[in-house]
Design an enzyme around this catalytic site. Structure first.
Site, PDB file in Angstrom:
ATOM      1  N   ARG A  37      26.604  31.915  45.884  1.00 29.97           N
ATOM      2  CA  ARG A  37      25.988  30.647  46.301  1.00 29.97           C
ATOM      3  C   ARG A  37      25.790  29.695  45.117  1.00 29.97           C
ATOM      4  NH1 ARG A  37      21.647  32.442  51.009  1.00 29.97           N
ATOM      5  NH2 ARG A  37      23.044  31.982  52.743  1.00 29.97           N
ATOM      6  N   LYS A 202      18.616  39.427  60.733  1.00 29.29           N
ATOM      7  CA  LYS A 202      17.805  38.321  61.258  1.00 29.29           C
ATOM      8  C   LYS A 202      18.112  38.171  62.744  1.00 29.29           C
ATOM      9  CE  LYS A 202      17.714  35.792  56.867  1.00 29.29           C
ATOM     10  NZ  LYS A 202      18.269  34.629  56.137  1.00 29.29           N
ATOM     11  N   GLY A 360      24.935  34.584  53.695  1.00 32.05           N
ATOM     12  CA  GLY A 360      24.675  34.947  52.303  1.00 32.05           C
ATOM     13  C   GLY A 360      24.914  36.424  52.072  1.00 32.05           C
ATOM     14  N   GLY A 384      22.856  31.893  59.194  1.00 29.78           N
ATOM     15  CA  GLY A 384      22.201  31.209  60.311  1.00 29.78           C
ATOM     16  C   GLY A 384      22.786  29.814  60.505  1.00 29.78           C
TER      17      GLY A 384
HETATM   18  N1  LIG Z   1      21.061  48.767  61.262  1.00 31.29           N
HETATM   19  C1  LIG Z   1      20.398  48.024  60.399  1.00 31.29           C
HETATM   20  N2  LIG Z   1      19.074  48.177  60.224  1.00 31.29           N
HETATM   21  C2  LIG Z   1      18.394  47.416  59.342  1.00 31.29           C
HETATM   22  N3  LIG Z   1      18.960  46.451  58.570  1.00 31.29           N
HETATM   23  C3  LIG Z   1      20.274  46.267  58.706  1.00 31.29           C
HETATM   24  C4  LIG Z   1      21.048  47.019  59.610  1.00 31.29           C
HETATM   25  N4  LIG Z   1      22.322  46.604  59.519  1.00 31.29           N
HETATM   26  C5  LIG Z   1      22.342  45.632  58.584  1.00 31.29           C
HETATM   27  N5  LIG Z   1      21.123  45.428  58.078  1.00 31.29           N
HETATM   28  C6  LIG Z   1      20.730  44.496  56.999  1.00 31.29           C
HETATM   29  O1  LIG Z   1      21.048  43.181  57.360  1.00 31.29           O
HETATM   30  C7  LIG Z   1      20.915  42.399  56.169  1.00 31.29           C
HETATM   31  C8  LIG Z   1      21.750  41.147  56.283  1.00 31.29           C
HETATM   32  O2  LIG Z   1      21.400  40.434  57.444  1.00 31.29           O
HETATM   33  P1  LIG Z   1      21.379  38.836  57.554  1.00 31.29           P
HETATM   34  O3  LIG Z   1      21.139  38.554  58.991  1.00 31.29           O
HETATM   35  O4  LIG Z   1      20.424  38.277  56.544  1.00 31.29           O
HETATM   36  O5  LIG Z   1      22.902  38.493  57.113  1.00 31.29           O
HETATM   37  P2  LIG Z   1      23.644  37.157  56.733  1.00 31.29           P
HETATM   38  O6  LIG Z   1      23.840  36.338  57.933  1.00 31.29           O
HETATM   39  O7  LIG Z   1      24.858  37.553  55.999  1.00 31.29           O
HETATM   40  O8  LIG Z   1      22.726  36.356  55.742  1.00 31.29           O
HETATM   41  P3  LIG Z   1      21.957  34.958  55.889  1.00 31.29           P
HETATM   42  O9  LIG Z   1      21.673  34.638  57.331  1.00 31.29           O
HETATM   43  O10 LIG Z   1      20.729  35.301  55.127  1.00 31.29           O
HETATM   44  O11 LIG Z   1      22.832  33.981  55.237  1.00 31.29           O
HETATM   45  C9  LIG Z   1      21.360  43.308  55.054  1.00 31.29           C
HETATM   46  O12 LIG Z   1      20.359  43.300  54.037  1.00 31.29           O
HETATM   47  C10 LIG Z   1      21.500  44.686  55.718  1.00 31.29           C
HETATM   48  O13 LIG Z   1      20.923  45.727  54.963  1.00 31.29           O
HETATM   49  O1  LIG Z   2      19.930  32.957  53.434  1.00 35.21           O
HETATM   50  C1  LIG Z   2      19.999  32.041  54.272  1.00 35.21           C
HETATM   51  O2  LIG Z   2      20.476  32.183  55.419  1.00 35.21           O
HETATM   52  C2  LIG Z   2      19.561  30.654  53.854  1.00 35.21           C
HETATM   53  O3  LIG Z   2      19.321  30.576  52.475  1.00 35.21           O
HETATM   54  C3  LIG Z   2      18.347  30.225  54.643  1.00 35.21           C
HETATM   55  O4  LIG Z   2      17.273  31.094  54.375  1.00 35.21           O
HETATM   56  P1  LIG Z   2      16.142  31.289  55.474  1.00 35.21           P
HETATM   57  O5  LIG Z   2      16.752  32.072  56.614  1.00 35.21           O
HETATM   58  O6  LIG Z   2      15.033  32.043  54.767  1.00 35.21           O
HETATM   59  O7  LIG Z   2      15.695  29.919  55.922  1.00 35.21           O
END
Ligand SMILES: Nc1ncnc2c1ncn2[C@@H]1O[C@H](COP(=O)(O)OP(=O)(O)OP(=O)(O)O)[C@@H](O)[C@H]1O
Ligand SMILES: O=C(O)[C@H](O)COP(=O)(O)O
Length: 403
Positions: A37, A202, A360, A384
């Site tokens: 990033r 998330k 991310g 997101g």
């Molecule tokens: N089965 C699970 N149980 C708990 N956590 C999990 C599981 N599978 C994946 N994860 C966790 O999900 C996290 C990533 O999820 P996130 O939704 O933040 O991803 P992203 O969309 O790539 O990131 P962002 O939305 O922050 O840009 C990782 O830290 C991973 O360890």
């Molecule tokens: O990691 C992300 O998806 C962005 O940096 C936004 O972070 P946030 O979900 O904490 O708002």
């Protein structure tokens, strides 16, 4: 939307330009484990600095509670930005206080500063318009011009994303322009079969996108923390897995609609389950068993998709012409639970599809697992944000950049 090239053509020399970046990088203590990033915002910061602007870079990091918290300082990100730019980057130890004012006042033309985590201030994320506006006023006092380039945060109606551009002349940075260009293709002119892989943690943020995708995608492959709400909705025991209990009626309706619309909604058939969440710091060996998805023991949680699921998902990706993937399939930060994410990444690389990886953590996963970034069509910095774009929502940080 004014582009940064138009802004540069007008001249920015000597002007204080506030760059809203997304430097929300994964950290192990103070060590950045993936600097993607930061690298993504370099073209914008470089172009402004080369044109003689005084560049003030701002971002959030993590989710501190509206007050300073050393665990979420942007200092390591500022240091890394300096290394990547090959110049000194000044760092203000607050966001809008004495340190920020002095640091910005001390910038020479072409100089770059990073101010401390925006979310150390309650006004940044406040729901109340006036509270957010008051913080945006304080930020506005630090700059003459605003450049939005934090694509990962454009779905947040936060002071620095939404309220600040209304107070200053503004333009979109190079990263936002690239990201929007690619995602637009997925909404307007998608080649089929169109396969979407959703995982991550998330869950509540991301379930809503399925509503929209049920009318667009041909196949939806669900993994990561997101899968367990679906498995529970099917009546399976999910033990202590990540679960969004209040969303069970919603996902039940999704499964019914998928069937009606002829969309394949595919769930894990086996998972790696354990009584304990692994230690991500020491990476100590974890004890787990591979169980069918309908047989997760009640004292265990699913932490990765199992081998049968990986094979099934790879076969669903093999003939795709477009793949969008957001969210790791398991807790990839631990080597024992990285297999699902690795094999899905490999399936994307092996396919002939146009592949987009969003998020991310997903982007970090792909790189830390050793994949070549160029093996994918596009790696988005927004998780997101990219999902909400695909949902067709108005994103506050993009709307605010419109003229
Ligand atoms: N089965 C699970 N149980 C708990 N956590 C999990 C599981 N599978 C994946 N994860 C966790 O999900 C996290 C990533 O999820 P996130 O939704 O933040 O991803 P992203 O969309 O790539 O990131 P962002 O939305 O922050 O840009 C990782 O830290 C991973 O360890
Ligand atoms: O990691 C992300 O998806 C962005 O940096 C936004 O972070 P946030 O979900 O904490 O708002």
């Amino acid at each position: 939307m004014k582009t940064i090239d138009e802004l540069l053509a007008e001249g920015v020399a000597g002007k204080r330009v506030f760059v809203r970046a997304d430097l929300n990088v994964p950290l192990d203590g103070t060590t950045i484990t993936d600097d993607g990033r930061i690298r993504a915002v370099l073209p914008t910061v470089k172009a402004l600095a080369d044109a003689g602007a005084r560049v003030v870079v701002a971002s959030h990091l993590g989710r501190p509670k509206g007050a300073p918290d050393p665990a979420f300082t942007l200092a390591p990100a500022a240091t890394r930005l300096g290394e990547l730019l090959g110049t000194d980057v000044a760092f203000a130890t607050d966001t809008v206080g004495d340190s920020a004012r002095t640091t910005v006042d001390g910038l020479a033309d072409g100089g770059v500063a990073v101010i401390e985590n925006l979310r150390f201030n309650a006004g940044e994320t406040a729901k109340d318009d006036a509270e957010r506006g008051a913080f945006a006023d304080q930020l506005a006092a630090l700059a003459d011009v605003y450049v939005g380039d934090g694509f990962g945060a454009v779905h947040r109606k936060h002071a620095s994303v939404y309220d600040l551009p209304a107070r200053l002349p503004h333009a979109a940075g190079y990263l936002i322009a690239t990201e929007v260009g690619v995602l637009k293709k997925l909404t307007e002119d998608v080649k089929r079969p169109y396969v979407v892989v959703l995982g991550g943690a998330k869950v509540s943020d991301k379930l809503a996108v399925i509503d929209e995708l049920l009318g667009k995608a041909d196949r939806l492959l669900i993994g990561g923390g997101m899968a367990y709400t679906f498995l529970k909705a099917k009546g399976y025991e999910v033990g202590i897995s990540l679960l969004q209990e209040d969303q069970i009626p919603v996902v039940t309706e999704y499964m019914e609609r998928a069937e009606k619309n002829g969309v394949e909604l595919v769930l894990p058939v086996d998972v790696l389950a354990s009584t304990e969440f692994p230690d991500l710091k020491t990476k100590a060996p974890a004890e787990y068993t591979t169980v069918d998805a309908d047989k997760i023991p009640s004292d265990q949680e699913g932490l990765d998709v199992g081998p049968k699921t990986r094979e099934l998902y790879a076969s669903k990706i093999a003939d795709a012409r477009t793949v969008f993937w957001n969210g790791p399939l398991g807790v990839f930060e631990h080597p024992e639970y990285a297999g699902g994410t690795r094999e899905i990444a490999q399936a994307l690389v092996d396919s002939k599809a146009f592949t987009v990886v969003g998020g991310g953590d997903s982007a970090a996963a792909v790189r830390t697992l050793g994949f070549d970034e160029n093996a994918f069509g596009h790696i988005s910095t927004g998780g997101g944000a990219s999902l909400e774009y695909l949902e067709g929502k108005t994103l506050p940080g993009l709307a605010a950049l419109e003229d």
